[in-house]
Scaffold this active site. Structure first.
Site, PDB file in Angstrom:
ATOM      1  N   ASN A 114      40.847  34.781  31.933  1.00  0.00           N
ATOM      2  CA  ASN A 114      41.401  35.852  31.096  1.00  0.00           C
ATOM      3  C   ASN A 114      42.261  36.721  32.013  1.00  0.00           C
ATOM      4  O   ASN A 114      41.738  37.478  32.824  1.00  0.00           O
ATOM      5  CB  ASN A 114      40.246  36.663  30.477  1.00  0.00           C
ATOM      6  CG  ASN A 114      40.740  37.889  29.733  1.00  0.00           C
ATOM      7  OD1 ASN A 114      41.946  38.055  29.516  1.00  0.00           O
ATOM      8  ND2 ASN A 114      39.806  38.751  29.347  1.00  0.00           N
ATOM      9  N   LYS A 169      44.078  39.178  31.286  1.00  0.00           N
ATOM     10  CA  LYS A 169      44.161  40.590  30.863  1.00  0.00           C
ATOM     11  C   LYS A 169      45.619  41.069  30.985  1.00  0.00           C
ATOM     12  O   LYS A 169      46.536  40.282  30.773  1.00  0.00           O
ATOM     13  CB  LYS A 169      43.183  41.451  31.675  1.00  0.00           C
ATOM     14  CG  LYS A 169      41.763  40.872  31.639  1.00  0.00           C
ATOM     15  CD  LYS A 169      40.709  41.785  32.187  1.00  0.00           C
ATOM     16  CE  LYS A 169      39.344  41.090  32.092  1.00  0.00           C
ATOM     17  NZ  LYS A 169      38.252  41.947  32.510  1.00  0.00           N
ATOM     18  N   HIS A 183      36.758  41.108  22.875  1.00  0.00           N
ATOM     19  CA  HIS A 183      36.521  41.321  24.302  1.00  0.00           C
ATOM     20  C   HIS A 183      36.036  42.741  24.534  1.00  0.00           C
ATOM     21  O   HIS A 183      36.446  43.672  23.833  1.00  0.00           O
ATOM     22  CB  HIS A 183      37.801  41.058  25.117  1.00  0.00           C
ATOM     23  CG  HIS A 183      37.528  41.078  26.585  1.00  0.00           C
ATOM     24  ND1 HIS A 183      37.517  42.251  27.306  1.00  0.00           N
ATOM     25  CD2 HIS A 183      37.193  40.094  27.451  1.00  0.00           C
ATOM     26  CE1 HIS A 183      37.196  41.964  28.569  1.00  0.00           C
ATOM     27  NE2 HIS A 183      37.005  40.666  28.680  1.00  0.00           N
ATOM     28  N   GLU A 194      36.794  45.010  26.532  1.00  0.00           N
ATOM     29  CA  GLU A 194      37.817  46.064  26.686  1.00  0.00           C
ATOM     30  C   GLU A 194      38.420  46.443  25.337  1.00  0.00           C
ATOM     31  O   GLU A 194      38.813  47.592  25.133  1.00  0.00           O
ATOM     32  CB  GLU A 194      38.879  45.597  27.690  1.00  0.00           C
ATOM     33  CG  GLU A 194      38.322  45.666  29.110  1.00  0.00           C
ATOM     34  CD  GLU A 194      38.644  44.460  29.966  1.00  0.00           C
ATOM     35  OE1 GLU A 194      39.655  43.798  29.725  1.00  0.00           O
ATOM     36  OE2 GLU A 194      37.844  44.176  30.895  1.00  0.00           O
ATOM     37  N   GLU A 205      29.366  38.591  28.008  1.00  0.00           N
ATOM     38  CA  GLU A 205      29.931  39.361  29.114  1.00  0.00           C
ATOM     39  C   GLU A 205      29.273  40.739  29.148  1.00  0.00           C
ATOM     40  O   GLU A 205      29.693  41.647  28.410  1.00  0.00           O
ATOM     41  CB  GLU A 205      31.448  39.518  28.939  1.00  0.00           C
ATOM     42  CG  GLU A 205      32.187  38.195  28.903  1.00  0.00           C
ATOM     43  CD  GLU A 205      33.659  38.349  29.264  1.00  0.00           C
ATOM     44  OE1 GLU A 205      34.084  37.703  30.230  1.00  0.00           O
ATOM     45  OE2 GLU A 205      34.378  39.125  28.600  1.00  0.00           O
ATOM     46  N   GLY A 239      34.405  43.241  36.125  1.00  0.00           N
ATOM     47  CA  GLY A 239      35.294  43.896  37.078  1.00  0.00           C
ATOM     48  C   GLY A 239      34.576  44.797  38.075  1.00  0.00           C
ATOM     49  O   GLY A 239      35.207  45.578  38.781  1.00  0.00           O
ATOM     50  N   SER A 248      32.456  39.204  36.768  1.00  0.00           N
ATOM     51  CA  SER A 248      32.481  39.042  38.222  1.00  0.00           C
ATOM     52  C   SER A 248      32.132  37.630  38.695  1.00  0.00           C
ATOM     53  O   SER A 248      31.492  37.448  39.727  1.00  0.00           O
ATOM     54  CB  SER A 248      31.575  40.084  38.895  1.00  0.00           C
ATOM     55  OG  SER A 248      32.044  41.393  38.606  1.00  0.00           O
TER      56      SER A 248
HETATM   57  P1  13P Z   1      35.951  39.906  35.815  1.00  0.00           P
HETATM   58  O1  13P Z   1      35.773  38.431  36.113  1.00  0.00           O
HETATM   59  O2  13P Z   1      37.143  40.510  36.479  1.00  0.00           O
HETATM   60  O3  13P Z   1      34.680  40.664  36.024  1.00  0.00           O
HETATM   61  O4  13P Z   1      36.266  39.998  34.224  1.00  0.00           O
HETATM   62  C1  13P Z   1      35.437  39.362  33.331  1.00  0.00           C
HETATM   63  C2  13P Z   1      36.079  39.373  31.998  1.00  0.00           C
HETATM   64  O5  13P Z   1      36.171  40.409  31.356  1.00  0.00           O
HETATM   65  C3  13P Z   1      36.630  38.113  31.488  1.00  0.00           C
HETATM   66  O6  13P Z   1      36.966  38.214  30.139  1.00  0.00           O
END
Ligand code: 13P
Length: 254
Positions: free
Chosen positions: A12, A14, A98, A100, A170, A176, A216
Site C-alpha cells: 500500500n 499510500k 483502511h 487512515e 491492521e 507506521g 510494520s
Molecule cells: P506500515 O507497513 O507502514 O506500518 O503500514 C501498514 C499499512 O497501513 C498498510 O496498509
C-alpha cells in the site's frame, strides 16, 4: 499459512512516491515476479498513477489496485472516484476501510457495506481493512471493535462471493510505528476473524477467506508472521516503497 489459500503480498503506497519513482518501482517488481502460481502480489497505488502503473504491470500476474472508492456510480460527489472509473484506468482491486480513511478521514462503518458492494459489482477485488486502536486493545475491546467492523463490512456479502473478498487485520497501533503485533497476538485475532466469517457465511467460507496482517511488516519479521497458521499474507506500507525492502517480502521463503 494454509496450503489451500494462496499467499497474498500487497503493498500500500499510500500518498507516497512520484510518477517516475512509481514507474521505476513497478518495473522492478514486475521483473522479479515469478509466474504468480504460488503467491499473489499486488500494489495499491495513488489513483492518479493507476493508468501508468497498470500499463507497466499488464501481461504479468501483478495486481494493481486503488486505495479507496466511492460507492455511487456517478453524480455530484466532488473529489470521489467510482469503481467503473478505477477499472477504466486499470485497477483490478481496491482497499476498503483502511485505518487512515477510518480515523483520519473519519469514514463511518456504515459506508463499508456499500463500498464492498460497489467494488464487487464493479469487478474490483476488495480488501476490507479492520483493526483496533491502542486504547481499544488496552481496554480489552479488540474483539468487540473487530466484530462491529466485520458486521458493517460484510452486511451485504454472500457466501458465494467469499473467494473474491480478502480481509486485512491492521491494528492501528502497529501501523507506521515500527511496533509489530506479536505472532501470538496476530494468531489470536486472525482465528477470531476466520471464526466470525464461518459463523456468518458458513464453514466453507471461513476456510476459504484470506486474512492478511498489516502493521510494520518488514523483511525481518515477515517469516514469523507468515508462519502463523491463520495468516495468509501481508499488507505492507513503508516497506513496500523500496525494492530492497519490498522484494524480500514478495520473495519470502515458504
Ligand atoms: P506500515 O507497513 O507502514 O506500518 O503500514 C501498514 C499499512 O497501513 C498498510 O496498509
Amino acid at each position: 499459512m494454509n496450503e489451500g489459500r494462496k499467499p497474498y503480498i500487497a503493498g500500500n503506497w499510500k500518498m507516497n512516491l512520484d510518477r517516475a519513482k512509481a514507474l521505476d518501482l513497478i518495473k522492478t517488481i514486475k521483473g522479479r515476479l515469478g509466474d504468480g502460481n504460488d503467491r499473489e502480489v499486488a500494489v495499491f497505488c495513488p489513483s492518479v498513477y493507476l493508468a501508468d502503473v497498470s500499463a507497466v504491470a499488464q501481461g504479468s500476474p501483478l495486481g494493481v489496485g486503488a486505495q479507496n472508492l466511492w460507492f455511487e456510480r456517478d453524480g455530484a460527489y466532488t473529489g470521489e472516484l467510482s469503481s467503473a472509473m478505477l477499472r477504466e484506468v486499470g485497477a483490478d482491486r481496491v482497499l476498503i476501510g483502511h485505518s487512515e480513511r477510518r480515523h483520519v478521514l473519519l469514514e463511518p462503518d456504515d459506508w463499508m457495506a456499500r463500498k464492498m458492494r460497489a467494488a464487487l459489482d464493479g469487478s474490483l477485488l476488495p480488501i476490507l481493512c479492520v483493526g483496533e486502536k491502542l486504547e481499544e486493545r488496552k481496554g480489552n475491546r479488540t474483539e468487540r471493535v473487530l466484530k462491529r467492523q466485520l458486521e458493517a463490512g460484510f452486511s451485504d456479502i454472500q457466501a458465494e462471493e467469499i473467494r473474491r473478498v480478502t480481509i486485512a487485520y491492521e491494528p492501528v497501533w502497529a501501523i507506521g510505528t515500527g511496533e509489530t503485533a506479536t505472532p501470538l497476538q496476530v494468531g489470536e485475532v486472525h482465528k477470531f476473524i476466520r471464526r466470525w466469517v464461518a459463523s456468518r457465511l458458513g464453514a466453507e467460507a471461513g476456510e476459504a477467506i484470506r486474512v492478511l496482517y498489516g502493521g510494520s511488516v518488514n523483511p525481518g519479521n515477515v517469516k514469523a508472521l507468515m508462519s502463523v497458521p491463520d495468516v495468509d499474507g501481508v499488507l505492507v506500507g513503508g516497506a513496500s516503497l523500496k525494492p530492497d525492502t519490498f522484494l524480500p517480502l514478495i520473495e519470502f521463503d515458504r
